[in-house]
Motif scaffolding. Structure first.
Motif: not given
Length: 588
Positions: A563-588
């Motif tokens: 929000p402090l960037d008055g000119k471009n507060p919202i920007r998107f990169s070309r990077q992506t992530v995929t969230v699969p249907t089944a999440i293996e929660d390795s922390k639990r």
């Protein structure tokens, strides 16, 4: 300051020292009030949704008095929370809304009530006010911020500790007219959290020491009936049976966990590995328990040895002493039952739970009781001076330490809660429930219905001016100069912009992930790390953890909100992530 003749009010209680004591007492009270006013947000978290919002809808829509009563006393998860629901209902009747900020403030009133109760005990000792200062600093400190700043835990632990101690205080007076009041308060306490049931044990100990056998019989009879009622319609699947298996496999962890928990006030190395982190609290727990046992023997040996001295016929000071002794003994019984239950049931979730902020109000209260108990059993003026001086030193160190250590965490939690509120508002998840869980539908239905009826409204946040733009930004083209590094997978991804990637320092900022249907925010923690927070370093990087179980499965592009960037507060990169249907929660 050198403490001299503290046991002699004529020599010690000058107007200057009374003023100093009053100022010192006011400091932690005012600081705690400011802490709540600044950092408590009107956002529910996990069980808050069902416990308060779902309850109020069910209560309003219930057609009969019997069904309304059922909504008041029906269990939520592992507890009944009658007092919390009564306060929620009163708030709704008076204002037409349910505010989580005001629920937390109401629970704080019970914490102040506990402080007043401690002061009543202290005042009966006829000591200078300065000797009470350590109590205030030990009680009103932010180690247990996940109790004092989370509605459901505040309405459970703070409320039940205060009410249980009031019950014990009433019983300790050994007066017939207060016994009925103690029964009423104890029944209400029992239905306000499962820990409240421990008050029956504590009360039985007090009545047995007083040799009030008829009252003890009534107490036990009503207690058994209350306990049976409490558990008669509990939901299955609490999972406590696995605690037995854990105990049989790791009995030493349960044994040590008891002392780690009781010494939790001295958890000074919270960033260390749990093995080293728990050493000091465990050693402190041994000292605390041994001290408590010594005090219990000193107080109750005359009764156990049948040298009933003259509690009934002695002077006023002796009667006050025995009332305090009954009170301390009952409170110790309540806290020890709680400590045993926590040590037995919780280590299966990880030994770190022994030092989790949710529970740390209990060791703080235990240390306060021991301090007051030592003052009550004072022998010589020199001994008293030393204990008050030691209490002042320890309480100031603990209070200062926990404000320094916890303040960045508390500030980040506010940022985190407000950010996750965006996800809940626009994507059904964010404030606790995982995607695909059974709780998801209840949370969505409850939030939507209370908002529709005007009972609850999401608060404004740092992203509010950009909210509509975030939701409708699917057509925004990527910024080829913005590169975001992504690591991890499974339970979560860590996304971070390049070092000094932003043109100006950030304050509140977030990583944005977006698919064709959904937009999620995840808060940047970098401004709230311990060093950055206190050195006020200029942060030009955004880093956040993308919690996969809270995200709908799909393919997402990654961007930033600054929000402090008055000119471009919202920007998107070309990077992506995929969230699969089944999440293996390795922390639990």
């Amino acid at each position: 300051m050198k403490l001299v003749s503290i046991a002699n009010p004529q020599r010690f209680m000058s107007s200057r020292l009374r003023t100093l004591a009053s100022v010192l007492i006011a400091i932690p009270i005012l600081c705690f009030c400011v802490l709540l006013l600044i950092y408590v947000v009107d956002v529910p978290w996990i069980d808050d949704i069902d416990a308060f919002l779902s309850f109020i809808i069910g209560y309003i829509d219930a057609p009969t008095l019997g069904e309304k009563l059922d909504w008041l006393i029906r269990p939520n998860n592992e507890h009944r929370i009658l007092m919390g629901k009564l306060i929620t209902l009163a708030m709704y009747k008076l204002t037409g809304i349910v505010s989580y900020r005001w629920l937390i403030f109401a629970a704080f009133a019970f914490l102040l009530g506990l402080l007043v109760l401690f002061y009543r005990i202290f005042r009966s000792m006829k000591l200078p006010l300065l000797a009470f200062v350590p109590v205030v600093f030990l009680l009103l400190q932010p180690q247990y911020y996940l109790t004092s700043m989370w509605a459901i835990t505040a309405m459970q632990h703070q409320v039940v500790i205060m009410m249980s101690f009031v019950t014990i205080y009433l019983l300790a007076s050994d007066e017939q007219n207060r016994f009925g009041a103690a029964l009423g308060v104890q029944v209400l306490t029992s239905l306000s959290m499962s820990n409240g049931l421990f008050g029956w044990v504590a009360g039985a100990v007090v009545l047995a020491l007083q040799r009030q056998w008829i009252r003890l019989g009534i107490w036990l009879l009503l207690g058994v009936g209350t306990i049976v009622f409490y558990f008669h319609d509990f939901p299955d699947g609490q999972g406590n049976e696995s605690s037995v298996s854990f105990f049989l496999k790791y009995p030493y962890l349960v044994f040590l966990g008891f002392f780690t928990f009781t010494g939790g006030l001295f958890d000074f190395f919270s960033r260390a590995d749990i093995l080293w982190r728990s050493v000091l609290p465990t050693l402190a727990g041994f000292v605390i328990i041994l001290t408590m046992l010594g005090l219990l023997w000193r107080m109750n040996e005359p009764r156990l040895g049948r040298r009933i001295g003259a509690y009934e016929s002695s002077n006023r000071a002796t009667r006050a002493l025995w009332k305090r002794r009954y009170f301390f003994t009952g409170c110790y019984a309540f806290l020890m039952v709680n400590a045993v239950i926590v040590a037995f049931l919780r280590p299966r979730f990880g030994y770190e739970v022994m030092l989790i902020s949710n529970y740390m109000i209990y060791p703080a209260v235990l240390v306060i009781l021991i301090y007051l108990n030592i003052l009550s059993e004072r022998q010589t003026e020199l001994t008293l001076n030393r204990w008050v001086g030691f209490g002042l030193l320890i309480s100031l160190v603990i209070w200062s330490n926990w404000y320094v250590v916890q303040l960045p965490k508390i500030a980040y939690r506010k940022h985190q809660m407000l950010t996750y509120a965006f996800n809940q508002k626009h994507n059904k998840t964010g404030l606790g429930p995982s995607w695909g869980s059974s709780f998801l539908a209840l949370a969505e239905r409850t939030m939507n219905e209370t908002i529709r009826r005007g009972i609850y409204a999401y608060p404004e946040a740092y992203y509010t001016p950009y909210e509509s733009q975030l939701v409708l930004s699917q057509q925004m083209k990527p910024d080829t100069s913005l590169h975001i590094n992504v690591l991890g997978g499974g339970y979560s991804y860590i996304a971070e912009t390049n070092y000094n990637a932003l043109p100006q320092p950030i304050d509140k900022a977030a990583i944005v992930i977006q698919s064709a249907q959904r937009t999620y925010l995840f808060p940047s923690e970098l401004p709230y790390t311990f060093i950055n927070y206190y050195l006020n370093r200029p942060i030009r990087t955004i880093q956040a953890e993308i919690i996969n179980p809270t995200v709908a499965p799909g393919h997402y592009r990654i961007g930033i909100l600054s929000p402090l960037d008055g000119k471009n507060p919202i920007r998107f990169s070309r990077q992506t992530v995929t969230v699969p249907t089944a999440i293996e929660d390795s922390k639990r």
